[in-house]
Write an enzyme that holds these catalytic residues in place. Structure first.
Site, PDB file in Angstrom:
ATOM      1  CG  HIS A  99       0.191   0.068   2.744  1.00  0.00           C
ATOM      2  ND1 HIS A  99      -0.324  -1.406   2.977  1.00  0.00           N
ATOM      3  CD2 HIS A  99       0.495   0.504   2.881  1.00  0.00           C
ATOM      4  CE1 HIS A  99       0.890  -1.123   4.375  1.00  0.00           C
ATOM      5  NE2 HIS A  99       0.932  -0.059   4.307  1.00  0.00           N
ATOM      6  CG  HIS A 101       0.457   5.115   3.723  1.00  0.00           C
ATOM      7  ND1 HIS A 101       0.068   4.987   4.969  1.00  0.00           N
ATOM      8  CD2 HIS A 101       1.364   4.461   4.504  1.00  0.00           C
ATOM      9  CE1 HIS A 101      -0.036   4.278   5.783  1.00  0.00           C
ATOM     10  NE2 HIS A 101       1.095   3.542   5.821  1.00  0.00           N
TER      11      HIS A 101
HETATM   12  P1  5GP Z   1       1.402   0.236   7.215  1.00  0.00           P
HETATM   13  O1  5GP Z   1       1.664   0.786   9.042  1.00  0.00           O
HETATM   14  O2  5GP Z   1       1.433  -1.157   7.554  1.00  0.00           O
HETATM   15  O3  5GP Z   1       2.299   0.778   6.508  1.00  0.00           O
HETATM   16  O4  5GP Z   1       0.115   0.884   7.043  1.00  0.00           O
HETATM   17  C1  5GP Z   1      -1.205   0.305   7.574  1.00  0.00           C
HETATM   18  C2  5GP Z   1      -2.306   1.293   7.599  1.00  0.00           C
HETATM   19  O5  5GP Z   1      -4.092   1.112   7.492  1.00  0.00           O
HETATM   20  C3  5GP Z   1      -2.472   2.233   8.688  1.00  0.00           C
HETATM   21  O6  5GP Z   1      -2.380   2.943   8.803  1.00  0.00           O
HETATM   22  C4  5GP Z   1      -3.515   1.401   8.975  1.00  0.00           C
HETATM   23  O7  5GP Z   1      -4.481   2.663   9.872  1.00  0.00           O
HETATM   24  C5  5GP Z   1      -4.169   1.256   7.926  1.00  0.00           C
HETATM   25  N1  5GP Z   1      -5.941   0.146   8.160  1.00  0.00           N
HETATM   26  C6  5GP Z   1      -5.353  -1.179   9.195  1.00  0.00           C
HETATM   27  N2  5GP Z   1      -6.559  -1.717   9.455  1.00  0.00           N
HETATM   28  C7  5GP Z   1      -8.040  -0.718   8.125  1.00  0.00           C
HETATM   29  C8  5GP Z   1      -9.040  -1.435   8.239  1.00  0.00           C
HETATM   30  O8  5GP Z   1      -9.164  -2.514   8.999  1.00  0.00           O
HETATM   31  N3  5GP Z   1      -9.105  -0.474   7.518  1.00  0.00           N
HETATM   32  C9  5GP Z   1      -8.796   0.560   6.771  1.00  0.00           C
HETATM   33  N4  5GP Z   1      -9.358   1.781   6.098  1.00  0.00           N
HETATM   34  N5  5GP Z   1      -7.435   0.966   7.114  1.00  0.00           N
HETATM   35  C10 5GP Z   1      -6.795  -0.220   8.170  1.00  0.00           C
END
Ligand code: 5GP
Ligand code: ZN
Length: 134
Positions: A99, A101
């Site tokens: 993903h 951001h």
């Molecule tokens: P990472 O730290 O893996 O780069 O970011 C994962 C992101 O996914 C986090 O910012 C978190 O808030 C978001 N996230 C986790 N679970 C969900 C979900 O069920 N729905 C949405 N919309 N975002 C999520």
């Protein structure tokens, strides 16, 4: 269907605030935003992280980010944003579906920018080590 939350969001099996979708990508609001408008852009093809996803998917993700970021900024009244991939647990990755951001920024929003160090490592050795491995 695997156990991946983001695959479930793409499939409509978990709720999310979708803002964009095409054949290869899907974008929705982050559930724990650093600021309003914080968006995640994901490839529809499940891979663990940025390095595992295909070159075509990653090129497409950047195209989508360029396409949707201006609208996100206008919608939340921001002029700036950070764009980022967290790759691996040590970098803060908690969801193992690639993903990107898109994080709108506001003056004095309290989020720190990376701080560089004034200590100088052996740049030449590091550059050489890297080049030997590319
Ligand atoms: P990472 O730290 O893996 O780069 O970011 C994962 C992101 O996914 C986090 O910012 C978190 O808030 C978001 N996230 C986790 N679970 C969900 C979900 O069920 N729905 C949405 N919309 N975002 C999520
Ligand atoms: Zn997935």
């Amino acid at each position: 269907m695997n156990d991946c939350i983001f695959c479930k969001i793409i499939a409509g099996q978990m709720p999310a605030h979708k803002i964009y979708e095409d054949d290869l990508a899907f974008a929705f609001l982050d559930i724990r935003p650093i600021n309003p408008g914080h968006t995640l852009v994901i490839p529809k093809a499940h891979q663990e992280n940025f390095l595992k996803s295909s070159e075509a998917d990653m090129c497409h993700l950047i195209k989508v980010a360029q396409k949707i970021a201006p609208g996100i900024l206008k919608a939340v009244g921001a002029e700036s944003f950070n764009l980022g991939f967290n790759v691996g647990r040590g970098a803060g990755q908690v969801i193992f579906h690639t993903h990107l951001h898109i994080m709108p920024r506001f003056p004095a929003d309290g989020h720190e920018i990376w701080q560089g160090s004034d200590e100088h490592p052996d740049f030449q050795a590091i550059a050489d080590q890297i080049k030997q491995r590319l």
